[in-house]
Design a protein around this motif. Structure first.
Motif: not given
Length: 325
Positions: A76, A205, A209
């Protein structure tokens, strides 16, 4: 209280230094989000190869695999040494946080307590960085500068009779690994300008997101560090150079009447060490400016200084691909 959200998976290279850096970021992410954090180890081209850095495509040798792991959903968040991160945007990814910077300087680790000035004539000095090699030759043309690879421990172990007399490494990495004892001299930027972004980390990232992770990343962000590394990386981007080029930069901030002054020093060095071309400049970011506005202003400063270097012939001096600003 621990969050019920899934654990944040943080991608990292597997070296001792990368794991130490990533663990620091992971602890900060855990504290800011309340979520569990898991490390995902990714092997990069730079980790697998023993070839010279200049033959591996420079910065991308260490960043590409981590970025691909992010895009593929294997993690992530990814943590990079910012000096290893290409300046070109990566579609679908964003540098979501730049934490406070560690020491930006390079360090000499030499036998017999030698400094750069006291190294014997013909001393063998190892480095994997063309930037460091060129500046070593500029400062001491008599040195035997040797190209080396390997992790921090491997390089330090080569400082021994019959092998190398010294190596040059980033002081920040040595400090993070608690390996400052071998340092015999910390090199001032006037002697050896560091790599753009040296000592800083980038937390990346997926752009999609950012709405979810943005508030967490804001807890890690250090705005003055972001402004400094933005200016430094703008030099590199305008020169169309990577870490395989002998380019050094250093930016710093200081509070002044009317805002924050960002000062930037940039240099291009001929690989042989015969000549160094440099420029310095500064801008003031007013108190009313947002962090994004400040980054834009500092990026313009870096691009301007790089443009001046190019106009004076820096591309030919260091065999850079750029021919115009």
């Amino acid at each position: 209280m621990t969050s019920t959200a899934p654990a944040l998976r943080v991608g990292t290279r597997g070296s001792a230094l990368a794991l130490t850096q990533t663990t620091t970021v992971a602890d900060a992410l855990r504290a800011a989000s309340g979520r569990d954090v898991e490390l995902v180890r990714v092997t990069t081209t730079g980790d697998r190869s023993t070839a010279s850095l200049s033959t591996l495509g420079g910065t991308g040798a260490f960043a590409a695999a981590l970025r691909q792991a992010l895009l593929d959903g294997e993690c992530d968040v990814a943590v990079h040494s910012l000096k290893d991160l290409p300046t070109a945007p990566s579609p679908g990814l964003s540098i979501a946080a730049v934490p406070p910077r560690a020491d930006h300087r390079d360090a000499l680790c030499a036998r017999e307590g030698w400094t750069l000035d006291s190294l014997p004539r013909g001393a063998r000095v190892g480095t994997g960085s063309p930037r460091r090699a060129a500046q070593l030759r500029l400062a001491r043309p008599d040195l035997d500068v040797q190209d080396i690879r390997g992790n921090v421990g491997t390089r330090l172990a080569r400082v021994a009779p019959g092998d190398l007399d010294a190596v040059v490494l980033a002081r920040a990495g040595l400090e993070r690994l608690d390996l400052l004892d071998p340092v015999t001299q910390t090199l001032a930027p006037e002697v050896m300008l560091p790599a753009p972004g040296q000592g800083a980390l980038a937390v990346e990232c997926r752009t999609a997101d950012l709405d979810e992770l943005g508030p967490v990343m804001a807890e890690l962000e250090d705005v003055p560090t972001r402004w400094c590394v933005t200016a430094e990386r703008a030099v590199l981007a305008t020169l169309e150079a990577g870490c395989a080029a002998p380019v050094g930069t250093h930016a710093r901030t200081v509070a002044v009447d009317g805002g924050v002054q960002v000062s930037l020093h940039a240099a291009v060095v001929e690989p042989s060490g015969a000549r160094r071309m440099e420029r310095q400049g500064a801008v003031v970011v007013p108190p009313s400016a947002s962090p994004v506005d400040g980054a834009r202003v500092t990026a313009e400063l870096g691009a301007r200084l790089a443009g001046e270097l190019l106009a004076d012939g820096a591309a030919a001096l260091a065999d850079l691909p750029a021919t115009s600003a």
